[in-house]
Design an enzyme around this catalytic site. Sequence first.
Site, short mmCIF file in Angstrom:
data_model
loop_
_atom_site.label_atom_id
_atom_site.label_comp_id
_atom_site.label_asym_id
_atom_site.label_seq_id
_atom_site.Cartn_x
_atom_site.Cartn_y
_atom_site.Cartn_z
N GLY A 137 -22.93 5.30 2.47
CA GLY A 137 -22.12 5.63 1.31
C GLY A 137 -22.99 5.72 0.06
N GLY A 158 -21.02 5.93 -3.16
CA GLY A 158 -19.89 6.07 -4.08
C GLY A 158 -19.77 4.82 -4.93
CG ASN A 159 -16.56 1.98 -7.33
OD1 ASN A 159 -16.18 0.98 -6.73
ND2 ASN A 159 -16.76 1.98 -8.63
CE LYS A 171 -4.51 0.78 0.14
NZ LYS A 171 -5.59 -0.12 -0.28
P1 NAD Z 1 -16.01 6.62 -3.08
O1 NAD Z 1 -15.16 7.80 -2.89
O2 NAD Z 1 -16.49 6.29 -4.45
O3 NAD Z 1 -17.32 6.75 -2.16
C1 NAD Z 1 -17.23 7.06 -0.81
C2 NAD Z 1 -18.61 7.47 -0.31
O4 NAD Z 1 -18.47 7.80 1.08
C3 NAD Z 1 -19.19 8.70 -0.98
O5 NAD Z 1 -20.56 8.49 -1.17
C4 NAD Z 1 -18.96 9.79 0.04
O6 NAD Z 1 -19.95 10.82 -0.06
C5 NAD Z 1 -19.13 9.03 1.32
N1 NAD Z 1 -18.51 9.71 2.45
C6 NAD Z 1 -17.41 10.49 2.48
N2 NAD Z 1 -17.23 11.01 3.70
C7 NAD Z 1 -18.24 10.55 4.46
C8 NAD Z 1 -18.63 10.74 5.81
N3 NAD Z 1 -17.92 11.53 6.62
N4 NAD Z 1 -19.72 10.06 6.25
C9 NAD Z 1 -20.42 9.27 5.42
N5 NAD Z 1 -20.13 9.08 4.14
C10 NAD Z 1 -19.06 9.70 3.67
O7 NAD Z 1 -15.22 5.40 -2.42
P2 NAD Z 1 -15.40 3.84 -2.69
O8 NAD Z 1 -14.45 3.42 -3.74
O9 NAD Z 1 -16.86 3.53 -2.84
O10 NAD Z 1 -14.82 3.24 -1.33
C11 NAD Z 1 -15.62 3.16 -0.15
C12 NAD Z 1 -14.94 2.26 0.86
O11 NAD Z 1 -14.72 0.97 0.28
C13 NAD Z 1 -13.56 2.72 1.35
O12 NAD Z 1 -13.40 2.29 2.69
C14 NAD Z 1 -12.60 1.94 0.46
O13 NAD Z 1 -11.32 1.80 1.07
C15 NAD Z 1 -13.35 0.63 0.39
N6 NAD Z 1 -12.95 -0.21 -0.75
C16 NAD Z 1 -13.10 0.24 -2.03
C17 NAD Z 1 -12.76 -0.59 -3.09
C18 NAD Z 1 -12.97 -0.16 -4.51
O14 NAD Z 1 -12.76 -0.99 -5.40
N7 NAD Z 1 -13.40 1.06 -4.78
C19 NAD Z 1 -12.24 -1.87 -2.84
C20 NAD Z 1 -12.11 -2.31 -1.53
C21 NAD Z 1 -12.48 -1.46 -0.49
#
Ligand code: NAD
Length: 410
Positions: free
Chosen positions: A217, A219-220, A104
């Site tokens: 959430g 997001g993605n 990482k």
């Molecule tokens: P993203 O940035 O697309 O979405 C994050 C979401 O969290 C958004 O909707 C944002 O508005 C919300 N958010 C931000 N601050 C916040 C707060 N204070 N309270 C509540 N919601 C809040 O990110 P993502 O890719 O969807 O990742 C989300 C989680 O999943 C992270 O912990 C990431 O490490 C984990 N993750 C992601 C992946 C991936 O492939 N994208 C893989 C494994 C783990």
Amino acid sequence: MNINPFETAKAQLEQAAQIAKLDANKVEQLKFPDRYVEVSIPVMMDNGQQKIFTGFRSQHNNARGPYKGGIRYHQQVNLDEVRALSFWMSFKNAVVNVPFGGGKGGIIVNPKELSVGELERLSRGYIKKIYPIIGPEMDVPAPDVNTTGQIMGWMLDEYQKCSFNSSMATFTGKSLGSGGSQGREEATGFGGVYVFEDVVKSKVVDLPAGSKVAIQGFGNVSTFFAQAVEKLGYKVVALSDSKGGIYNAEGLSYDAVLAHKKSAGALKDFSGAKNISNAELLELPVDVLVPAALENVLTGDNAEKIKAKLIVEMANGPTSGEADAIFEKKGIVVIPDILANSGGVCVSYYEWYQNMKHESWSKEQVLNKLSTQIKQAFADVHERQKKYKTSFRSAAYILAAERIIDAMAA
Ligand code: NAD
């Protein structure tokens, strides 16, 4: 409360090691990354002044294959966080059985304060400092919080120039045009739902169609999880973003919420739903809770108030050790992050493989492979969960540690 993620990670491993009586010397080795570097990155800012940024790369273990893990841009990045995340990557990759170890990286920066040019110079500057220790057979970075396919593109270009190695396989999470894989966007959210399907099928928790799901959430990860779980006949009753959440006990229509978010820029004030806070979302009367945004949201402060029967950890590290113990006592089943969100790294492996072999797979091929592989991971974890009569978290750690220790011994 300040929870050190690296201490949490080591405690999770120690608990599993004691349950399964794993080789104590090997377990001790796994508590430390193989190596980590801190680099200073000078960047010429648009105003003509130079600024020095600090970056890290932690390489935890490569017994099962090249180190693998994302690069995070955030003002709170620190060495302990990077080391913990690299540790979790080794275990996640072993749970889902891809031939990678764990790595990482991160840079202390708020990327929203940089211009596009500054962001590009920072990204290239970081690679100038770490290129000798990365590569397709050595360490394969990817996007993480606040890093994108575009940033991977700049990094790949800089890596190719510095190393005279033209392989596309040094980075994953690239855009489709620069060697990315079909299905990567959907992989983590859909992967979580493939696991969820088998949790239900194997009657770990009784969850008839129509059961209520709250997802933190939008997001993605969370949006693809929401779409897929709704398709299975479950009712998504709450969703949230950084500005707050929305709740309707009768269910939210994903398409209508998406249209509202697009036009209003935030979820709040969606007609037909009540505005709630992110903290309230976690404590709703639902059957399934899916933290899919941030780490450390379930702690000793709110664990007693959680009403869900099942927690699917789509975010990394959303549950503290104290909360975990409370959930176990209350009989709440937790599907841990290293299993639930491993779909992302699984498809990153497919991207790396396609690049190495100069192949290009269809989205259908990718998602079918992902479904088979992550469901097998759930079956392997479930077998250990029954054998050791333990939590799914400890079972996942036992499975991963067995695989890593086998490779270390070999
Ligand atoms: P993203 O940035 O697309 O979405 C994050 C979401 O969290 C958004 O909707 C944002 O508005 C919300 N958010 C931000 N601050 C916040 C707060 N204070 N309270 C509540 N919601 C809040 O990110 P993502 O890719 O969807 O990742 C989300 C989680 O999943 C992270 O912990 C990431 O490490 C984990 N993750 C992601 C992946 C991936 O492939 N994208 C893989 C494994 C783990």
